[in-house]
Design a protein around this motif. Structure first.
Motif, mmCIF file in Angstrom:
data_model
loop_
_atom_site.group_PDB
_atom_site.id
_atom_site.type_symbol
_atom_site.label_atom_id
_atom_site.label_comp_id
_atom_site.label_asym_id
_atom_site.label_seq_id
_atom_site.Cartn_x
_atom_site.Cartn_y
_atom_site.Cartn_z
ATOM 1 N N GLN A 37 0.813 -1.218 0.000
ATOM 2 C CA GLN A 37 0.000 0.000 0.000
ATOM 3 C C GLN A 37 0.852 1.276 0.000
ATOM 4 O OE1 GLN A 37 -3.480 0.163 -0.210
ATOM 5 N NE2 GLN A 37 -3.174 -1.990 -0.692
ATOM 6 N N ILE A 38 2.158 1.119 0.085
ATOM 7 C CA ILE A 38 3.014 2.303 0.206
ATOM 8 C C ILE A 38 2.980 3.150 -1.061
ATOM 9 C CG2 ILE A 38 5.155 1.217 -0.624
ATOM 10 C CD1 ILE A 38 4.745 3.721 2.305
ATOM 11 N N GLY A 39 2.724 2.521 -2.213
ATOM 12 C CA GLY A 39 2.622 3.278 -3.464
ATOM 13 C C GLY A 39 1.489 4.296 -3.409
ATOM 14 N N LYS A 40 0.338 3.875 -2.861
ATOM 15 C CA LYS A 40 -0.805 4.789 -2.729
ATOM 16 C C LYS A 40 -0.496 5.913 -1.736
ATOM 17 C CE LYS A 40 -4.344 1.335 -3.804
ATOM 18 N NZ LYS A 40 -5.519 0.589 -3.291
ATOM 19 N N ILE A 41 0.198 5.553 -0.659
ATOM 20 C CA ILE A 41 0.560 6.554 0.347
ATOM 21 C C ILE A 41 1.446 7.626 -0.277
ATOM 22 C CG2 ILE A 41 1.798 6.950 2.513
ATOM 23 C CD1 ILE A 41 -0.821 5.482 2.907
ATOM 24 N N VAL A 42 2.449 7.188 -1.022
ATOM 25 C CA VAL A 42 3.381 8.131 -1.663
ATOM 26 C C VAL A 42 2.649 9.003 -2.673
ATOM 27 C CG1 VAL A 42 5.348 8.292 -3.226
ATOM 28 C CG2 VAL A 42 5.425 6.711 -1.302
ATOM 29 N N LYS A 43 1.761 8.381 -3.445
ATOM 30 C CA LYS A 43 1.021 9.132 -4.466
ATOM 31 C C LYS A 43 0.192 10.255 -3.847
ATOM 32 C CE LYS A 43 -2.731 8.645 -7.842
ATOM 33 N NZ LYS A 43 -3.697 7.711 -8.480
ATOM 34 N N TRP A 44 -0.617 9.923 -2.838
ATOM 35 C CA TRP A 44 -1.510 10.923 -2.261
ATOM 36 C C TRP A 44 -0.756 11.909 -1.371
ATOM 37 C CZ3 TRP A 44 -5.705 12.051 -4.527
ATOM 38 C CH2 TRP A 44 -6.377 11.084 -5.274
ATOM 39 N N TYR A 45 0.317 11.467 -0.775
ATOM 40 C CA TYR A 45 1.206 12.389 -0.041
ATOM 41 C C TYR A 45 1.723 13.465 -0.997
ATOM 42 C CZ TYR A 45 5.647 13.980 1.977
ATOM 43 O OH TYR A 45 6.701 14.740 2.433
ATOM 44 N N SER A 46 2.114 13.046 -2.196
ATOM 45 C CA SER A 46 2.656 13.965 -3.193
ATOM 46 C C SER A 46 1.581 14.883 -3.767
ATOM 47 C CB SER A 46 3.329 13.177 -4.321
ATOM 48 O OG SER A 46 4.316 12.305 -3.803
ATOM 49 N N VAL A 47 0.414 14.309 -4.070
ATOM 50 C CA VAL A 47 -0.686 15.107 -4.612
ATOM 51 C C VAL A 47 -1.100 16.192 -3.623
ATOM 52 C CG1 VAL A 47 -3.134 15.041 -5.267
ATOM 53 C CG2 VAL A 47 -1.554 13.289 -6.136
ATOM 54 N N ILE A 48 -1.244 15.819 -2.358
ATOM 55 C CA ILE A 48 -1.648 16.794 -1.337
ATOM 56 C C ILE A 48 -0.550 17.847 -1.148
ATOM 57 C CG2 ILE A 48 -2.144 17.071 1.127
ATOM 58 C CD1 ILE A 48 -3.556 14.340 0.977
ATOM 59 N N GLY A 49 0.716 17.424 -1.266
ATOM 60 C CA GLY A 49 1.826 18.368 -1.166
ATOM 61 C C GLY A 49 1.767 19.432 -2.249
ATOM 62 N N ILE A 50 1.505 19.013 -3.491
ATOM 63 C CA ILE A 50 1.389 19.965 -4.597
ATOM 64 C C ILE A 50 0.156 20.851 -4.405
ATOM 65 C CG2 ILE A 50 1.026 20.196 -7.081
ATOM 66 C CD1 ILE A 50 3.847 19.357 -6.354
ATOM 67 N N PHE A 51 -0.932 20.258 -3.898
ATOM 68 C CA PHE A 51 -2.143 21.038 -3.631
ATOM 69 C C PHE A 51 -1.871 22.126 -2.582
ATOM 70 C CE2 PHE A 51 -6.066 21.561 -1.071
ATOM 71 C CZ PHE A 51 -6.870 22.140 -2.044
ATOM 72 N N LEU A 52 -1.152 21.772 -1.522
ATOM 73 C CA LEU A 52 -0.786 22.759 -0.500
ATOM 74 C C LEU A 52 0.137 23.825 -1.083
ATOM 75 C CD1 LEU A 52 -0.181 20.481 2.621
ATOM 76 C CD2 LEU A 52 -1.983 22.173 2.324
ATOM 77 N N GLY A 53 0.994 23.415 -2.010
ATOM 78 C CA GLY A 53 1.857 24.384 -2.687
ATOM 79 C C GLY A 53 1.044 25.396 -3.473
#
Length: 333
Positions: A37-53
């Motif tokens: 499941q770590i792939g999904k964690i990394v994906k959404w961690y990154s998406v939310i990071g760009i959204f916060l940016g």
């Protein structure tokens, strides 16, 4: 006895509970990787990071005042959901890794992610963040340059993208002022390109005293350190410095002692080196995890990230992939 200091028992216990909590994140990362499941964690961690940016850019450029006391440090530097704008900026760089590593993402979206990351780091006013960002982009260009399938045109376009900001600052002072008027926090970062010495010593970035205090404390107790929770009290009493070391490596060496600190970072380094050989399972995720940890370690040179939960989470995930890879190689043999 050595420092004539009597630590507060409740504070010591509190810090040890915090230490156990971050080790728990290591275990969580290990098990997330184990159940794939770590792939999904990394994906959404990154998406939310760009959204916060993107939120950082909008709130700063349009001077949106809502939640400013929560999202901004000193009403100028965007810090997002973190307590420190430097920490926020380093995390923003880590969120870029996924978009740059996944080949299925179109090039225009990759450059959009880079642009948002650059601008969000600027809104934080973090010199640590901008140095970490340029360091990561540089090593990625070097890596791509030595790739057998490299594209010379792509290399030059990447170099141009990285050098655009420094060239504009140096060659066009008026444009530099325009940026500062839209993003006031950029005034802190511009010193990196115009007066590097001032960038290290002015606007609250003077780290000489904190680094010297850490080094002196390490010399005082090099083998067992001063222990958990005692650092700032001792440095305040002995050196009149009541801040952390602003360097994870020195912070841990002062608290844990040199042998235990070297053992920890040797363990981390070995896992980073093994990530390149993960040719059997999840090679993309392994490289993404490796890059994120490298970025956090680079950022650790200027901020104390020993309690950064994201570091331990992704380190645990990478450790599992390394173990799985080793087991599969033994099975083949």
């Amino acid at each position: 006895n050595k420092f004539m200091y009597y630590p507060d028992l409740f504070r010591v216990m509190s810090e040890y509970i915090k230490l156990i909590a971050i080790f728990t994140y290591f275990i969580i990362g290990y098990n997330l990787s184990k159940i794939n499941q770590i792939g999904k964690i990394v994906k959404w961690y990154s998406v939310i990071g760009i959204f916060l940016g993107l939120i950082a850019i909008l709130f700063t450029v349009f001077n949106i005042g809502i939640f400013s006391s929560v999202l901004f440090f000193g009403d100028m530097r965007f810090r997002g959901l973190m307590n420190d704008p430097n920490y926020f900026s380093v995390l923003q760089v880590t969120s870029l890794v996924y978009f740059s590593r996944i080949k299925e993402i179109k090039v225009r979206y990759k450059f959009l992610a880079i642009l948002i990351t650059v601008l969000s780091v600027i809104t934080s006013g973090s010199k640590t963040g901008i140095i970490t960002l340029f360091f990561y982009l540089t090593i990625r260009i070097v890596e791509y340059t030595f790739n057998q399938k490299k594209n010379i045109k792509a290399i030059f376009s990447q170099l141009f993208f990285i050098l655009t900001l420094p060239i504009i600052i140096i060659m066009f002072p008026k444009f530099e002022l325009d940026i500062v008027s839209s993003i006031p926090s950029f005034a802190r970062i511009q010193l990196l390109f115009t007066d590097f010495n001032a960038a290290l010593s002015e606007d609250g970035s003077g780290r000489e005293l904190t680094l010297k205090a850490a080094l002196d404390l390490i010399q005082e107790s090099p083998f067992i350190g001063v222990g958990i929770s005692t650092y700032t009290n001792i440095t305040s009493m002995k050196y009149s410095v009541d801040n952390l070391a602003h360097n994870t490596f020195l912070q841990l060496a002062a608290e844990w002692g040199i042998p235990l600190t070297v053992a920890l970072f040797t363990f981390i380094l070995l896992n980073l080196l093994k990530a390149k050989t993960l040719s059997i399972s999840n090679p993309k995720i392994a490289l993404i995890l490796r890059d994120i940890i490298i970025i956090l370690l680079v950022g650790s040179l200027a901020i104390s990230l020993n309690n950064a939960r994201v570091l331990w989470l992704f380190l645990g995930a990478l450790f599992y992939l390394n173990r799985q890879n080793k087991a599969k190689w033994k099975g083949k043999i």
